[in-house]
Design an enzyme around this catalytic site. Structure first.
Site, short mmCIF file in Angstrom:
data_model
loop_
_atom_site.label_atom_id
_atom_site.label_comp_id
_atom_site.label_asym_id
_atom_site.label_seq_id
_atom_site.Cartn_x
_atom_site.Cartn_y
_atom_site.Cartn_z
N LYS A 135 0.84 -1.19 0.00
CA LYS A 135 0.00 0.00 0.00
C LYS A 135 0.88 1.25 0.00
CE LYS A 135 -3.12 2.42 3.19
NZ LYS A 135 -2.11 3.43 3.62
N LYS B 274 7.43 0.42 1.56
CA LYS B 274 8.12 -0.50 0.66
C LYS B 274 9.33 0.15 0.01
CE LYS B 274 5.02 0.29 -3.31
NZ LYS B 274 4.55 1.59 -2.75
N LYS C 186 4.38 7.82 -8.29
CA LYS C 186 4.91 8.90 -7.45
C LYS C 186 6.41 9.10 -7.69
CE LYS C 186 3.89 7.42 -3.31
NZ LYS C 186 3.44 6.05 -3.62
N ASP D 145 -2.00 -1.82 -6.07
CA ASP D 145 -3.31 -1.78 -6.73
C ASP D 145 -3.32 -2.74 -7.91
OD1 ASP D 145 -5.83 -1.13 -7.52
OD2 ASP D 145 -5.35 0.87 -8.26
#
Length: 329
Positions: free
Chosen positions: A39, A44, A70, A158
């Site tokens: 998430k 991570k 990102k 996702d």
């Protein structure tokens, strides 16, 4: 003015072209390609930067590829500095009539090679589609001929998006690692990743889950219980420690041989290298909620059906129907 119009038209025509399929043939080098999912905000990128640095200090050739729109995977590795992304560089080079070179998009620090795929500008495209375009360009740059011991891919969890699920769906990696904490949302994402792995295994895929990295571990045990329930090992538990938080916020690598946290990341490096890919047993929604106490998740709430009167805020009378009903003969 005409130059701007022509450039915009070229971009529109380019966007309408479907990308070439990503190669699914066997990797020609003895390279472990590992996709790490989690998430957003689960840590991570923090775990990956320190893991890749430790692996490089152990003499391994490591390539870290950020696959999150990102584009923050490599920021910790490079002390907060942002890398030019592959997608951004490709667009700029195409407008100038130039080819992208590896030195335009790949950078080094203390033995770690790193790059960012990037993504479209806000409101101007699909992040997953950007991932597909990015890997298409990596193919052209010779991805399958590069000589690395490890290629680490940092993916947003996702996996309902085809782009983010690409490594699992197309066997582009040998194994997957999930990153999560003792909170429901990060474990929900980890469970979705396990579900995706199991789904594609049933379709003939070969990717498995090597294990889980628990980040910001406060000792409450939900992430450990999740790993046990789905049948995957815990590769490392990174504690919720103020020293780690502060150094991470200041873009400092802590996975350094001889440092305070060296043993933690040496263990993680060993486990990542040796853990085999396994088929997970994804949990149902109820099973996931069952890992948490009811007062933490609201698991004791009972679903109460709404009525038409509720929706109107007034009494509701079923209207007469114009349907003709014939008596049985």
């Amino acid at each position: 003015m005409n130059i701007a119009v022509n450039a915009a038209e070229r971009l529109r025509l380019e966007a309408a072209i479907e990308p070439d399929p990503v190669a699914t043939g066997p990797v020609t080098k003895e390279t472990q390609i590992i996709a790490i999912y989690g998430k957003g905000g689960s840590g991570k990128s923090f775990a990956l930067s320190n893991l890749s640095y430790m692996l490089a200090q152990q003499g391994k050739r490591v390539l870290l590829i950020g696959c999150d729109p990102k584009s923050d995977t490599t920021s910790l590795l490079f002390g907060g500095k942002s890398c030019p992304t592959i997608i951004e560089t490709s667009s700029r080079k195409k407008l100038a009539g130039e080819e992208v070179r590896i030195e335009d998009v790949c950078f080094k620090r203390d033995g770690v090679f790193a790059m960012e795929l990037g993504g479209p500008e806000v409101g101007r495209g699909c992040g997953g589609r950007g991932i597909i375009h990015g890997f298409e360009l990596l193919e052209k740059l010779g991805f399958h001929e590069w000589g690395f011991d490890y290629v680490l891919l940092d993916f947003l969890g996702d996996v309902v998006c085809g782009g983010f699920g690409l490594p699992i769906a197309r066997d582009m990696c040998q194994k997957v690692i999930v990153v999560g904490s003792n909170d429901l949302q990060s474990l929900y994402v980890a469970n979705n990743v396990c579900s995706a792995v199991e789904y594609f295994r049933k379709l003939g895929g070969n990717v498995g889950v090597a294990g889980m990295v628990i980040n910001k571990d406060d000792g409450t045990g939900e992430a450990q219980a999740f790993a046990e329930a789905v049948g995957i090992p815990v590769l490392a538990a990174i504690p919720a420690d103020e020293d780690i938080r502060r150094k991470s916020a200041n873009y400092q690598i802590i996975g350094i041989p001889g440092g305070r946290w060296a043993g933690l990341f040496e263990e993680l490096a060993t486990n990542v290298a040796e853990a085999p890919p396994v088929r997970p047993r994804p949990l149902s929604s109820e099973g996931l909620l069952g890992l948490f106490a009811g007062d933490q998740t609201g698991a004791g709430v009972v679903l109460q059906p709404a009525s038409q009167a509720d929706m109107r805020g007034a009494e509701f009378v079923v209207p007469r129907t114009l349907e003709v009903v014939y008596d049985a003969v």
